[in-house]
Design an enzyme around this catalytic site. Structure first.
Site, short mmCIF file in Angstrom:
data_model
loop_
_atom_site.label_atom_id
_atom_site.label_comp_id
_atom_site.label_asym_id
_atom_site.label_seq_id
_atom_site.Cartn_x
_atom_site.Cartn_y
_atom_site.Cartn_z
N LYS A 14 0.84 -1.21 0.00
CA LYS A 14 0.00 0.00 0.00
C LYS A 14 0.87 1.26 0.00
O LYS A 14 0.63 2.19 -0.76
CB LYS A 14 -0.92 0.04 1.23
CG LYS A 14 -1.85 -1.14 1.35
CD LYS A 14 -2.80 -0.98 2.54
CE LYS A 14 -2.13 -0.94 3.90
NZ LYS A 14 -1.48 -2.22 4.27
N ARG A 89 -9.29 0.91 9.42
CA ARG A 89 -8.78 -0.43 9.67
C ARG A 89 -9.76 -1.29 10.45
O ARG A 89 -9.46 -2.43 10.77
CB ARG A 89 -7.50 -0.29 10.50
CG ARG A 89 -6.29 -1.00 9.95
CD ARG A 89 -5.14 -0.61 10.84
NE ARG A 89 -3.94 -1.33 10.61
CZ ARG A 89 -2.92 -0.89 9.87
NH1 ARG A 89 -3.01 0.25 9.23
NH2 ARG A 89 -1.83 -1.59 9.78
N ARG A 128 11.84 -6.61 4.98
CA ARG A 128 11.79 -5.17 5.29
C ARG A 128 12.34 -4.91 6.69
O ARG A 128 13.07 -3.94 6.91
CB ARG A 128 10.34 -4.66 5.20
CG ARG A 128 10.23 -3.16 5.45
CD ARG A 128 8.84 -2.62 5.19
NE ARG A 128 7.90 -2.98 6.25
CZ ARG A 128 6.60 -2.69 6.23
NH1 ARG A 128 6.07 -2.08 5.19
NH2 ARG A 128 5.82 -3.02 7.22
N ARG A 134 12.52 -1.73 11.04
CA ARG A 134 11.23 -1.40 11.66
C ARG A 134 10.96 -2.37 12.79
O ARG A 134 10.95 -3.58 12.58
CB ARG A 134 10.12 -1.45 10.61
CG ARG A 134 9.38 -0.14 10.49
CD ARG A 134 8.32 -0.22 9.45
NE ARG A 134 7.05 -0.73 9.98
CZ ARG A 134 5.90 -0.64 9.35
NH1 ARG A 134 5.86 -0.07 8.17
NH2 ARG A 134 4.82 -1.12 9.89
N ARG A 145 -0.07 -9.04 13.49
CA ARG A 145 -0.65 -8.05 12.57
C ARG A 145 -1.50 -8.73 11.50
O ARG A 145 -2.56 -8.24 11.12
CB ARG A 145 0.45 -7.21 11.92
CG ARG A 145 0.97 -6.13 12.87
CD ARG A 145 2.41 -5.76 12.59
NE ARG A 145 2.60 -5.14 11.29
CZ ARG A 145 3.78 -5.14 10.65
NH1 ARG A 145 4.84 -5.71 11.18
NH2 ARG A 145 3.89 -4.55 9.49
P1 ADP Z 1 1.33 -2.32 8.33
O1 ADP Z 1 0.15 -2.07 7.45
O2 ADP Z 1 2.52 -2.82 7.57
O3 ADP Z 1 1.03 -3.12 9.56
P2 ADP Z 1 1.27 0.47 9.15
O4 ADP Z 1 2.46 1.35 8.98
O5 ADP Z 1 0.06 0.75 8.34
O6 ADP Z 1 1.87 -0.96 8.87
O7 ADP Z 1 0.84 0.43 10.70
C1 ADP Z 1 1.74 0.15 11.72
C2 ADP Z 1 1.01 0.10 13.06
O8 ADP Z 1 0.40 1.37 13.33
C3 ADP Z 1 -0.15 -0.90 13.15
O9 ADP Z 1 0.28 -2.20 13.47
C4 ADP Z 1 -1.01 -0.27 14.27
O10 ADP Z 1 -0.45 -0.51 15.54
C5 ADP Z 1 -0.86 1.23 14.00
N1 ADP Z 1 -1.94 1.74 13.12
C6 ADP Z 1 -1.80 2.28 11.87
N2 ADP Z 1 -2.98 2.65 11.37
C7 ADP Z 1 -3.92 2.34 12.31
C8 ADP Z 1 -5.34 2.47 12.40
N3 ADP Z 1 -6.06 2.98 11.38
N4 ADP Z 1 -5.96 2.07 13.53
C9 ADP Z 1 -5.27 1.57 14.55
N5 ADP Z 1 -3.94 1.40 14.55
C10 ADP Z 1 -3.25 1.79 13.44
#
Ligand code: ADP
Length: 190
Positions: A14, A89, A128, A134, A145
Site C-alpha cells: 500500500k 482499519r 523489510r 522497523r 498483525r
Molecule cells: P502495516 O500495514 O505494515 O502493519 P502500518 O504502517 O500501516 O503498517 O501500521 C503500523 C502500526 O500502526 C499498526 O500495526 C497499528 O499498531 C498502527 N496503526 C496504523 N494505522 C492504524 C489504524 N487505522 N488504527 C489503529 N492502529 C493503526
C-alpha cells in the site's frame, strides 16, 4: 478530484503504491502508520500513547487515530483529494470516516483492495525488517498483525460491499511493482 482508500494486509505494498500514485496525481499520501512512527520518533504524547500498541502489532485506539485523520483531512492540501493508507482499519473507523466525509459534503471515489497471500506477506515483512529496522517487522509481531488484519480489518470489505459495492476494486498485489501500479490506475479510471 481523487479520493482513494488503499486497503490490504501489512506488506501488501500500500505504502509503495500510494507514494507512486500520490506523486502522479498530485494528491497527498496520508499514512496513519507513517504519522504514528513520526510521533514515536519525535517522542510526542501521541507517540508515547501509540508505541506499545504498535510494538505488539495491535491496533492503536480508535479515538487517537480518528483525531489524527480529522486534523489531517482538514489541512489545505487535502482539499484537492487524498490517498488514505492504513485507515480505516476496522468498521468503527470506516463509519466515522463516512460521517466525516458526509459532514463536509465529500465522498470517496474508490476503495482499492490489494490482495497478496499470507506467506508472501511474511517473507516481504521479514526482509523489510532486516533492511529498514522497523521494530514491528519481527516474526511474532508480523503474525499478530496478519491475525488482526483477518479478524478486524478484512470485514471492512463486506462493509463497503454492503454500503457501496461499486466503490470496491480488487487488485492482485502479488506481481511486479510496475504491474500493480498499472492495475491500480486501471481500477481508478473505471
Ligand atoms: P502495516 O500495514 O505494515 O502493519 P502500518 O504502517 O500501516 O503498517 O501500521 C503500523 C502500526 O500502526 C499498526 O500495526 C497499528 O499498531 C498502527 N496503526 C496504523 N494505522 C492504524 C489504524 N487505522 N488504527 C489503529 N492502529 C493503526
Amino acid at each position: 478530484m481523487t479520493r482513494l482508500i488503499f486497503f490490504g494486509p501489512p506488506g501488501a505494498g500500500k505504502g509503495t503504491q500510494a507514494k507512486q500514485l500520490s506523486a502522479e496525481y498530485g494528491i497527498p499520501h496520508i499514512s496513519t502508520g507513517d504519522i504514528l512512527r513520526d510521533a514515536v520518533n519525535q517522542g510526542t504524547e501521541l507517540g508515547q500513547q501509540a508505541k506499545s500498541f504498535m510494538d505488539r502489532g495491535a491496533l492503536v485506539p480508535d479515538d487517537l487515530i480518528i483525531g489524527i485523520i480529522k486534523d489531517r483531512l482538514a489541512q489545505s492540501d487535502a482539499q484537492q483529494g487524498w490517498i488514505l493508507d492504513g485507515f480505516p482499519r476496522n468498521v468503527a473507523q470506516a463509519e466515522k470516516l463516512n460521517e466525516m466525509l458526509a459532514a463536509t459534503g465529500q465522498g470517496c471515489d474508490r476503495v482499492l483492495s490489494l490482495v497478496v497471500p499470507d506467506e508472501v506477506l511474511k517473507t516481504r515483512l521479514l526482509s523489510r525488517g532486516a533492511q529498514e529496522g522497523r521494530s514491528d517487522d519481527n516474526l511474532a509481531t508480523i503474525e499478530h498483525r496478519l491475525a488482526v488484519f483477518h479478524q478486524t480489518t478484512s470485514p471492512l470489505l463486506d462493509f463497503y460491499k454492503t454500503h457501496n459495492a461499486s466503490l470496491l476494486a480488487e487488485v492482485d498485489g502479488h506481481q511486479p511493482m510496475d504491474q500493480v501500479t498499472i492495475a491500480l490506475k486501471q481500477a481508478i479510471a473505471h
